[in-house]
Design a protein around this motif. Structure first.
Motif, mmCIF file in Angstrom:
data_model
loop_
_atom_site.group_PDB
_atom_site.id
_atom_site.type_symbol
_atom_site.label_atom_id
_atom_site.label_comp_id
_atom_site.label_asym_id
_atom_site.label_seq_id
_atom_site.Cartn_x
_atom_site.Cartn_y
_atom_site.Cartn_z
ATOM 1 N N GLY A 29 -33.780 -18.514 1.618
ATOM 2 C CA GLY A 29 -33.557 -18.978 2.958
ATOM 3 C C GLY A 29 -32.218 -18.895 3.129
ATOM 4 N N TYR A 30 -31.592 -19.133 2.391
ATOM 5 C CA TYR A 30 -30.084 -19.236 3.333
ATOM 6 C C TYR A 30 -29.049 -17.941 2.757
ATOM 7 N N GLN A 31 -29.918 -16.699 4.255
ATOM 8 C CA GLN A 31 -29.234 -16.059 4.279
ATOM 9 C C GLN A 31 -27.898 -15.637 4.742
ATOM 10 N N PHE A 32 -27.908 -16.741 5.614
ATOM 11 C CA PHE A 32 -26.158 -16.841 5.766
ATOM 12 C C PHE A 32 -24.922 -17.375 5.137
ATOM 13 N N THR A 33 -25.018 -16.935 4.026
ATOM 14 C CA THR A 33 -23.949 -17.369 2.846
ATOM 15 C C THR A 33 -22.752 -16.680 2.911
ATOM 16 N N CYS A 34 -21.884 -17.347 2.502
ATOM 17 C CA CYS A 34 -20.394 -17.072 2.331
ATOM 18 C C CYS A 34 -20.007 -17.169 0.769
ATOM 19 N N PRO A 35 -19.672 -16.576 -0.029
ATOM 20 C CA PRO A 35 -19.164 -16.334 -1.177
ATOM 21 C C PRO A 35 -17.739 -17.250 -0.784
ATOM 22 N N ASP A 36 -17.590 -18.155 -2.357
ATOM 23 C CA ASP A 36 -16.532 -18.888 -2.874
ATOM 24 C C ASP A 36 -15.279 -18.487 -2.333
ATOM 25 N N MET A 37 -14.150 -19.208 -2.053
ATOM 26 C CA MET A 37 -12.856 -18.657 -1.932
ATOM 27 C C MET A 37 -12.872 -17.831 -2.266
ATOM 28 N N ILE A 38 -11.173 -16.780 -2.309
ATOM 29 C CA ILE A 38 -11.279 -15.457 -3.006
ATOM 30 C C ILE A 38 -9.590 -15.724 -4.351
ATOM 31 N N GLY A 39 -10.225 -15.718 -4.969
ATOM 32 C CA GLY A 39 -9.781 -16.123 -6.569
ATOM 33 C C GLY A 39 -10.208 -16.775 -7.086
ATOM 34 N N ASP A 46 -4.579 -15.458 -12.630
ATOM 35 C CA ASP A 46 -4.477 -13.798 -12.680
ATOM 36 C C ASP A 46 -4.206 -12.808 -12.084
ATOM 37 N N GLU A 47 -3.844 -11.941 -11.715
ATOM 38 C CA GLU A 47 -3.421 -11.580 -10.341
ATOM 39 C C GLU A 47 -5.024 -10.068 -9.910
ATOM 40 N N TRP A 69 -0.511 -13.478 -0.215
ATOM 41 C CA TRP A 69 0.817 -12.482 -0.239
ATOM 42 C C TRP A 69 1.486 -13.384 -0.590
ATOM 43 N N ARG A 70 0.973 -15.177 -1.142
ATOM 44 C CA ARG A 70 2.183 -15.869 -1.709
ATOM 45 C C ARG A 70 2.152 -15.281 -3.095
ATOM 46 N N ILE A 71 1.124 -14.847 -3.526
ATOM 47 C CA ILE A 71 0.552 -15.233 -4.885
ATOM 48 C C ILE A 71 0.700 -13.703 -5.464
ATOM 49 N N LEU A 72 0.623 -12.606 -4.695
ATOM 50 C CA LEU A 72 0.279 -11.057 -5.563
ATOM 51 C C LEU A 72 1.640 -10.549 -5.592
ATOM 52 N N SER A 73 1.635 -8.943 -6.718
ATOM 53 C CA SER A 73 2.827 -8.540 -6.096
ATOM 54 C C SER A 73 1.887 -7.594 -4.668
ATOM 55 N N LEU A 94 -1.091 -7.119 -3.881
ATOM 56 C CA LEU A 94 -1.576 -7.072 -2.207
ATOM 57 C C LEU A 94 -2.046 -6.172 -1.407
ATOM 58 N N ALA A 95 -1.375 -5.057 -1.760
ATOM 59 C CA ALA A 95 -2.225 -3.718 -0.859
ATOM 60 C C ALA A 95 -3.645 -3.288 -1.120
ATOM 61 N N SER A 96 -3.761 -3.784 -2.553
ATOM 62 C CA SER A 96 -5.210 -3.678 -2.942
ATOM 63 C C SER A 96 -6.424 -4.557 -1.845
ATOM 64 N N VAL A 97 -5.409 -5.604 -2.393
ATOM 65 C CA VAL A 97 -6.682 -6.875 -1.565
ATOM 66 C C VAL A 97 -6.938 -6.862 0.056
ATOM 67 N N LYS A 98 -5.566 -5.937 0.481
ATOM 68 C CA LYS A 98 -5.746 -5.649 1.942
ATOM 69 C C LYS A 98 -6.390 -4.447 1.735
ATOM 70 N N LYS A 99 -6.828 -3.537 0.898
ATOM 71 C CA LYS A 99 -7.465 -1.980 0.817
ATOM 72 C C LYS A 99 -9.589 -2.671 1.168
ATOM 73 N N MET A 100 -9.297 -3.898 0.656
ATOM 74 C CA MET A 100 -10.708 -4.481 0.182
ATOM 75 C C MET A 100 -10.961 -4.765 1.454
ATOM 76 N N VAL A 101 -10.763 -5.554 2.171
ATOM 77 C CA VAL A 101 -9.862 -5.890 4.143
ATOM 78 C C VAL A 101 -10.826 -4.341 5.186
ATOM 79 N N ALA A 102 -10.129 -4.116 4.894
ATOM 80 C CA ALA A 102 -10.413 -2.285 5.096
ATOM 81 C C ALA A 102 -11.204 -1.465 4.489
ATOM 82 N N VAL A 103 -11.973 -1.838 3.300
ATOM 83 C CA VAL A 103 -13.484 -1.169 3.110
ATOM 84 C C VAL A 103 -14.400 -1.936 3.993
ATOM 85 N N ARG A 104 -13.348 -3.629 4.127
ATOM 86 C CA ARG A 104 -15.155 -4.337 5.267
ATOM 87 C C ARG A 104 -15.640 -3.983 6.514
ATOM 88 N N GLU A 105 -13.912 -4.052 6.681
ATOM 89 C CA GLU A 105 -13.925 -3.176 8.076
ATOM 90 C C GLU A 105 -15.216 -1.908 8.494
#
Length: 529
Positions: free
Chosen positions: A365-375, A389-390, A413-417, A421-432
């Motif tokens: 019944g907990y439909q509005f659930t967020c996964p853990d912090m990314i990474g 592990d990037e 942007w602090r921890i990734l090449s 970083l571009a791959s992570v931003k692509k995932m945000v764009a996929v979500r949009e």
């Protein structure tokens, strides 16, 4: 004889309140899920599994509900213990009613029958910004050093690095001590101005809080005098006689804890939250802790309550604020409350738990659930680069991208090449791209109670999919098959139907294929007919 009969009846009633046991024989190929979100990677339950829900929410969300692939469900208003043994499901409790319903035919019907009967959805949504934009938590970057200047710097970096503004969460240690509802002056010279600045940048702001009160403080002495705290039950006194405050051990040391069975204590705490909203212009709260595990089983409260009920009462505060988040919860399915999966380690093993955990959250019944912090949510993994592990961070972002919400804490942007970083931003764009569909599902779920993300078995019963833990459905239309291992190759199992991949390929199910998945890709398959 009548007196003897009444005595025996009285003794029998006492015994029934102490313990009851129901034995449910498992049918052929029947598989069970539920109870505890943080145990979902062990589901469907296997021979020998055992869990006692009394005083234990498994550090995440929980409820006395079990659902079966054959359409059965088990429900109780109170916590029970359940064991799988000798092809039987054995439910033991302390005398409370246990409902066993066999009216459904599959997992979906079992869940919906339980939902409509015991925790119907209220038709309300949490703040929609939680769905439409990523969330940003200051925990990993600042840990216990939450400071005004650094929070503004973090927010500016989010935008400067091409991420959209969303909800920003100010985490622990913003106050002088627990129970003090004001920003500490040595770290925040103008907290209201800080939050106004964040608003101008496009963010909404949440603040971390807990139900704990630091001992030997001004606030503690006030609450002690008003009897707003839980008492130690070792002396077996009544509430009116009790004098010794219960001091519990949690991850930040030793604290007293609020007694929300007392309406006056509940009002006091709510008044403090309202003060914070009005004084500092906050939008909502991250309501942490509140685990049943932290409430002593012998605690004395204004009204008698189990540790689980104390946990549930903590959940009531979130209903005051559309912008809310919980990490621990008891029996609050169907409410417009945001849940987050508990902090995961920065490891492939814990990444593999995201899908089973979040899909079982939906089955409770907990439909509005967020996964853990990314990474992952363990800050130690992000100090230095020795254990980082990037690829894991990128795959974590992909796994979260089409879940109901996605949350960042460590700054990518602090921890990734640059490439990662571009791959992570692509995932945000996929979500949009999928946000309109996610919002459609969220609005529908607020009425129907159906999960937003679903196990494969939920949508495709009796096709041998109950054991799949690395694929999930977003509503009825899209199947996700993210990579959750170091290997770039993965097998994908298709149910019956015709599917179109994110790369334009057509696959006719049932079928199993193997794909090599590039790091910047999230495999998405649309059911076209």
């Amino acid at each position: 004889m009548k007196i003897i009969f009444l005595i025996l009846l009285f003794i029998g009633n006492i015994f029934s309140l102490v313990a009851q046991e129901k034995v449910i024989s498992l049918t052929k190929d029947e598989k069970w899920f539920g109870g505890v979100v943080n145990e979902a990677h062990l589901m469907p339950f296997k021979e020998g599994y055992d869990f006692d829900l009394y005083g234990n929410t498994g550090t995440n969300q929980a409820v006395s509900l079990l659902v079966s692939t054959k359409g059965r469900f088990i429900w109780s208003e109170e916590p029970f213990r359940f064991t799988v043994r000798n092809n039987q499901l054995i439910v033991s409790n302390r005398g409370e009613a246990v409902v066993i319903d066999s009216s459904g035919k599959n997992l979906r019907e079992a869940y919906l029958n339980a939902s409509k009967r015991f925790f119907p959805s209220k038709g309300k949504l949490p703040d929609t910004l939680l769905f439409t934009s990523p969330q940003y938590n200051t925990w990993i970057e600042l840990i216990y050093n939450q400071k005004q200047k650094d929070i503004i710097t973090y927010a500016k970096a989010i935008i400067a690095n091409g991420f959209p503004p969303g909800v920003i969460m100010i985490d622990d240690n913003w106050a002088d001590y627990y129970g003090r509802f004001d920003f500490r002056a040595d770290r925040f010279n103008d907290a209201a101005g800080m939050i106004d600045t964040l608003h101008q940048m496009g963010f909404k702001v949440m603040l971390w809080i807990s139900p704990f009160i630091s001992p030997d403080t001004e606030v503690f002495r006030e609450l002690q005098s008003k009897k707003y705290l839980l008492y130690d039950g070792v002396d077996k006194k009544t509430w009116s006689e009790a004098e010794k405050i219960a001091i519990i051990n949690w991850w930040n040391g030793y604290s007293a804890v609020m007694d929300f069975t007392n309406p006056e204590a509940e009002k006091w705490f709510h008044d403090r939250l309202e003060y914070m909203v009005k004084t500092y212009h906050l939008d909502g709260f991250k309501l942490d802790a509140g685990d049943a595990d932290f409430y002593p089983k012998d605690a004395i409260s204004f009204k008698p309550a189990t540790p689980n009920e104390h946990s549930r009462l903590w959940g009531e505060f979130g209903k005051y604020y559309a912008l809310n988040e919980y990490r621990a919860m008891w029996k609050m399915g169907g409410e417009p409350l945001v849940q987050r999966l508990r902090d995961k380690k920065h490891s492939w093993e814990d990444l593999q738990k995201l899908i089973p955990h979040i899909t079982v959250a939906g089955l409770l019944g907990y439909q509005f659930t967020c996964p853990d912090m990314i990474g992952g949510g363990e800050y130690g993994s992000f100090i230095g680069r020795d254990n980082l592990d990037e690829n894991l961070v990128v795959r974590s972002a992909a796994c979260s991208a089409l879940m109901p919400m996605m949350q960042f804490s460590v700054a990518p942007w602090r921890i990734l090449s640059e490439a990662n970083l571009a791959s992570v931003k692509k995932m945000v764009a996929v979500r949009e791209k999928y946000v309109p569909y996610i919002m459609e599902l969220a609005k529908s779920s607020a009425v129907s109670g159906e999960p937003i993300v679903r196990t494969m078995e939920y949508e495709f019963p009796n096709q041998g999919m109950a054991e799949i833990q690395d694929q999930f459905m977003l509503g009825k239309r899209y199947m996700m098959a993210p990579v959750v291992t170091k290997d770039h190759k993965r097998k994908i199992q298709f149910p019956k139907g015709v599917w179109r991949s994110d790369e334009g390929k057509i696959i006719k199910g049932p079928k199993i294929i193997e794909e090599n998945v590039q790091l910047d890709r999230l495999p998405v398959f649309e059911l076209v007919r």
